[in-house]
Scaffold this motif. Sequence first.
Motif, PDB file in Angstrom:
ATOM      1  N   GLU A 493       0.976  -0.987  -0.066  1.00  0.00           N
ATOM      2  CA  GLU A 493      -0.113   0.599   0.009  1.00  0.00           C
ATOM      3  C   GLU A 493       1.180   0.971   0.446  1.00  0.00           C
ATOM      4  N   ASP A 545      -4.845   1.257  -0.384  1.00  0.00           N
ATOM      5  CA  ASP A 545      -4.648   1.947   0.786  1.00  0.00           C
ATOM      6  C   ASP A 545      -5.870   0.672   0.851  1.00  0.00           C
ATOM      7  N   GLU A 547      -6.169  -0.239   3.957  1.00  0.00           N
ATOM      8  CA  GLU A 547      -7.612  -0.645   4.982  1.00  0.00           C
ATOM      9  C   GLU A 547      -8.500  -0.158   4.529  1.00  0.00           C
ATOM     10  N   GLU A 548      -8.706   0.703   2.879  1.00  0.00           N
ATOM     11  CA  GLU A 548     -10.020   0.320   2.399  1.00  0.00           C
ATOM     12  C   GLU A 548      -9.885  -0.781   1.607  1.00  0.00           C
ATOM     13  N   LYS A 549      -9.295  -1.230   1.555  1.00  0.00           N
ATOM     14  CA  LYS A 549      -8.933  -2.647   0.500  1.00  0.00           C
ATOM     15  C   LYS A 549      -8.871  -3.540  -0.331  1.00  0.00           C
TER      16      LYS A 549
END
Length: 898
Positions: A493, A545, A547-549
């Motif tokens: 990421e 990201d 944490e987003e996907k």
Amino acid sequence: HLLLFLLFVGPFSCFASYSRATELFYSLNEGLPAGVLIGSLARDLRLPAAGSQQAASLQPPLSFTLASHGLGGQYVQLDNRSGELHTSAVEIDREALCVESSGAAIFGGSAAVSSSSPSPESCLLLLDVLVLPQEYFRLVKVKIAIRDVNDNAPRFPVPHIRVSVPENAPVNTRLAIEHPALDPDMGTNGVQTYRLRDNYGVFTLDVEENENGERTPYLIVMGPLDRETQDEYVTVIVAEDGGTPPLVGSATLTIGISDINDNCPQFNDSQLNVTLYGNSSLGTHVATVHAVDMDLGSNAQITYSYSQKVPQPSRDLFHLNESTGAITLSTKVDGDTPRLHRLIILGNGPGCIPAVITVLVTIIKVMMRPPEVVPRFIANEVEGVVYLKELEPINTPIAFFTIKDPDEKYKVSCYLDGDGPFRLSPYKPYNNEYLLETTKPLDFETQQLYEISVVAWNSEGFHVKKIVKVQVLDDNDNSPVFSEQLIELSIEENNVPNAFLTKLHATDADSGERGQVSYFLGPDAPSYFALDKTTGVLTVSTQLDREEKEKYRYTVKAVDSGFPPRESIATVTITVLDKNDNSPRFINKDFSFFVPENFPGFGEIGVISVTDADAGQNGWVALSVLNGSDIFVIDTGKGVLRAKVSLDREQQSSYVLWIEAVDGGDPALSSTAKITILLLDINDNPPLVLFPQSNMSYLLVLPSTLPGSPITEVYAVDKDTGMNAVIAYSIIGRRGPRPESFRIDPKTGNITLEESLMQNDYGLYRLLVKVSDHGYPEPLHSTVMVNLFVNDTVSNESYIESLLRKEPDISVEEKQPQISIEPTHKKMESASCMPTLVALSIISLGSIALVTGMGIYICLRKGKKHHRADENLEVQIPLNGRINLHMLEKKPVEISNI
């Protein structure tokens, strides 16, 4: 003003001015730093030196000024007082200032840079300096020669130099090398020598210098050359200047050996024997002769021709191709044709003696004519090549073949020779007709060209072949194939935009445009992924990201250029790898916990919830207490906050802790949260009686004390808070002559006299006072003994103390004090005279009216007198002793967790 002065006095003092014109010469190296002394004008002009007594007496003082700050003035600093000339911050570069070109000079006002010859003095910095005051006035011409230093290495104008040498060049041949090295430095600091790193044993270098001092390198041939042995030599030419230490520059030197016609054509054999059947058809290939010439280009061109010794009939019978050397049958062989032909063929090269080869052709007489094979093509045919599309159906006809005997004497048969999916079968009902057809579909990707022969032979064993070439044409029958159907990728990421992910690769077995593959993203691919249509390079245009996907899954297509196009699909999965880019995050920045005091040690106070959006080790969170770690401890894994010891609100009512959360990344990230712990009060402290200080103390109460007067008070405090600290006072036990004569205020603890004291009320009164709080679930209390001694004086203290030491026989009254009920002083005052009136009426039975009036009068006066002296007559005589806090029926308080 100075200019006007000079113009005015010039015509009158020209001789004086001329006589005072002076030239000074200095020299210095180029590239010196700022502040280097060039020379002292005052010293060299023999003027008073700055700081001397003679110079100090000059009025105005001696001054030196540059007449103009031109190009040369920027390189020097002139001290106006001392006349010292120093180098300035602008570095002098001789090669930039002095361009050696026919004595050119670069001027700047009265300061100039001149160059007229290659001598060190050719680069001059010219300055005009004015010396004032008038008695010392002169115009000084300062010339500064810039000496060259070896600060430039030789440099060739091109990195690659090519020289061509003919292979027949004799030894000691000299060839000038174009583009010699350049060195801006002068004299011995310029280019002095050249050398080769590898001379191959056949080359060397020499340097020639012309009248202008320019040095040109020459390549000298030291040995024989042969292009056919080696046609090129690659080495490095090195130029070296004469500085100390010397500087060098280099370039690649390629020596090409040009060809000369020093080789002639040669045949590998001197004679070639060939046999030819007499019934051969026109155009039959007889033989091919081939000569070799080791030269190049036009020097190696060979032509073939018959020698003059070849008779004309042989020339007419056999055709010789002068370019290829192919010999073919040009006329029919008949009975008169000679059976042996001697063909002498010459191989001719430019400027060479021809090479000679002899071809002996023997003609074998044939009594019968060979069978004839006559094709009639059904499929598309060009110059004996049949073109068929792949995937043509089975039994696709190619051609009819008619097989016959020209003499009609012999039986002729035929068969198919060669490999391939073909079949030659008789075509019924006709005789000698055969059909050539396919036996299965053709596949271009398996084989593109087939060569088969239709062979006919007669009963005499004479064979004739008809060669048929079948070219398979490609069709778009193959879809592109990905090297992997599932393409698994990973990327960290926070990648850079347009980061490379992978290069897709798909192959198509078809040829030409049908095999050209283009790549496309599927409809389910996010817009920030890009796939190059031609190269198949897959990139992502934005930062990902995790944490987003964390996972991406979509399809890609490979499409060929056929018509109609064919395609295949593969699946791309991308896993976004975690980076430690998220700090631990508490669900609240401030946590508050309410804990009852006396909470047991290591009991659970509360849970601190913290999360970290990262994964794996980056998401592991360890908790620790930054302050108060000697009292509190936190479970790193579960976030449970505990106290090591029991907490007492009366010692400290609240605690503020800072909890730090640190993740397991490298480097680790952290965050903090504030924890407030508020201790809830429980009723664990009974009231503490501060006054009276002892059960053995007593207070003298005068009998004249009026009813309602305050006697003393009980004062207590409670360390608890809230209702647990609200105190009520009550008398639970009495002893004395008339113990009910005293009352205590349940709120304030004030003890007052209820009734007037009589003669028979004298003596020691002992009141057991209960001090109770309003705690929940059960109030706590303390008791204290209040001792009151009713008498006019204290005449025998030891007697009173002996009474106090005796254990009082007091019955305890279990009655809760009524704090809300406040006794009225008016009732107490109105009833305070009643005992006196009753006593007087009993004594004075005879004269009721008189005694009654006198009693009222005496009572009133006595009441006023006692009221005035009440406070003065009260005496408290405490005993010296320790505070004895007797607590009756004190029960343990059970504290439960809230």
